[in-house]
Design a protein around this motif. Structure first.
Motif, short mmCIF file in Angstrom:
data_model
loop_
_atom_site.label_atom_id
_atom_site.label_comp_id
_atom_site.label_asym_id
_atom_site.label_seq_id
_atom_site.Cartn_x
_atom_site.Cartn_y
_atom_site.Cartn_z
N VAL A 45 0.88 -1.17 0.00
CA VAL A 45 0.00 0.00 0.00
C VAL A 45 0.92 1.21 0.00
CG1 VAL A 45 -1.70 1.37 1.28
CG2 VAL A 45 -1.90 -1.12 1.21
N TYR A 46 0.76 2.06 -1.01
CA TYR A 46 1.56 3.27 -1.14
C TYR A 46 0.63 4.46 -0.95
CZ TYR A 46 4.21 7.04 -3.36
OH TYR A 46 4.84 8.23 -3.62
N LEU A 47 0.91 5.27 0.06
CA LEU A 47 0.14 6.48 0.32
C LEU A 47 1.02 7.69 0.06
CD1 LEU A 47 -1.54 5.58 3.74
CD2 LEU A 47 -2.43 5.18 1.44
N TYR A 48 0.41 8.75 -0.45
CA TYR A 48 1.13 10.00 -0.68
C TYR A 48 0.27 11.14 -0.18
CZ TYR A 48 3.46 13.87 -3.01
OH TYR A 48 4.12 15.05 -3.25
N GLY A 49 0.88 12.06 0.54
CA GLY A 49 0.16 13.23 0.99
C GLY A 49 0.82 13.83 2.22
N PRO A 50 0.17 14.82 2.83
CA PRO A 50 0.70 15.43 4.04
C PRO A 50 0.34 14.60 5.27
CG PRO A 50 -1.34 16.52 3.44
CD PRO A 50 -1.06 15.49 2.36
N TYR A 51 1.23 14.58 6.23
CA TYR A 51 1.00 13.87 7.49
C TYR A 51 1.59 14.69 8.63
CZ TYR A 51 -0.19 9.90 4.65
OH TYR A 51 -0.79 9.10 3.74
N ARG A 52 0.99 14.54 9.81
CA ARG A 52 1.62 15.02 11.03
C ARG A 52 2.56 13.91 11.51
NH1 ARG A 52 -2.53 15.45 14.99
NH2 ARG A 52 -3.82 14.31 13.56
N ILE A 53 3.66 14.29 12.12
CA ILE A 53 4.60 13.33 12.67
C ILE A 53 4.65 13.59 14.18
CG2 ILE A 53 6.97 12.45 12.64
CD1 ILE A 53 5.56 12.06 9.93
N ASP A 54 4.40 12.56 14.95
CA ASP A 54 4.35 12.70 16.41
C ASP A 54 3.40 13.83 16.82
OD1 ASP A 54 6.18 10.61 16.79
OD2 ASP A 54 7.87 11.99 16.50
N PRO A 102 8.49 16.61 -2.00
CA PRO A 102 8.30 18.05 -2.15
C PRO A 102 6.96 18.52 -1.55
CG PRO A 102 9.05 17.08 -4.20
CD PRO A 102 8.74 15.95 -3.27
N ALA A 103 6.89 19.81 -1.27
CA ALA A 103 5.68 20.47 -0.77
C ALA A 103 5.21 19.88 0.55
CB ALA A 103 4.57 20.44 -1.82
N ASN A 104 6.15 19.43 1.39
CA ASN A 104 5.84 18.93 2.73
C ASN A 104 4.92 17.72 2.73
OD1 ASN A 104 7.40 21.06 3.97
ND2 ASN A 104 5.74 22.40 3.31
N ASN A 105 5.03 16.89 1.72
CA ASN A 105 4.29 15.64 1.63
C ASN A 105 5.23 14.48 1.93
OD1 ASN A 105 1.58 16.44 0.75
ND2 ASN A 105 2.62 17.21 -1.06
#
Length: 119
Positions: A45-54, A102-105
């Motif tokens: 499963v490959y996801l792409y996008g913005p995430y919060r970390i911790d 790029p773009a914080n993704n």
């Protein structure tokens, strides 16, 4: 709960770009439940996008984007990667790689680690 069937019975990988933050959490739950049904052990499963970390945004622009998303629909928002990884693990997937993009993704890659369950 009966889960909807997908028009695909088997696949080697699943690609999901810029979706789980612009949809209710139930959509992410359905994504991994469906992936569990159609992917074999080792399937990806490959996801792409913005995430919060911790639980923290990785950039001010992502924090602003998250606030805007939630103003459009309270069920939307930038997801915390740990919560997504926990959901994946509940469905038999292991987080194997997180790649800043790029773009914080992020590119986030999960592999199927346990046999598919009937249903």
């Amino acid at each position: 709960m009966r889960l909807p069937r997908w028009p695909v019975e088997r696949a080697d990988a699943l690609l999901c770009i810029n979706m789980i933050h612009i949809a209710p959490w139930a959509t992410a739950q359905g994504l991994f439940a469906g992936a569990r049904r159609i992917l074999p052990v080792g399937g990806m499963v490959y996801l792409y996008g913005p995430y919060r970390i911790d639980r923290r945004h990785t950039a001010p622009s992502n924090e602003q984007f998250d606030a805007w998303l939630r103003s459009q629909n309270r069920a939307w928002g930038v997801r915390d990667l740990a919560e997504v990884a926990d959901l994946a693990a509940d469905n038999g997937f292991v987080l194997v790689e997180t790649v800043p993009m790029p773009a914080n993704n992020f590119s986030v890659i999960f592999r199927r680690s346990e046999p598919a369950q009937p249903g």
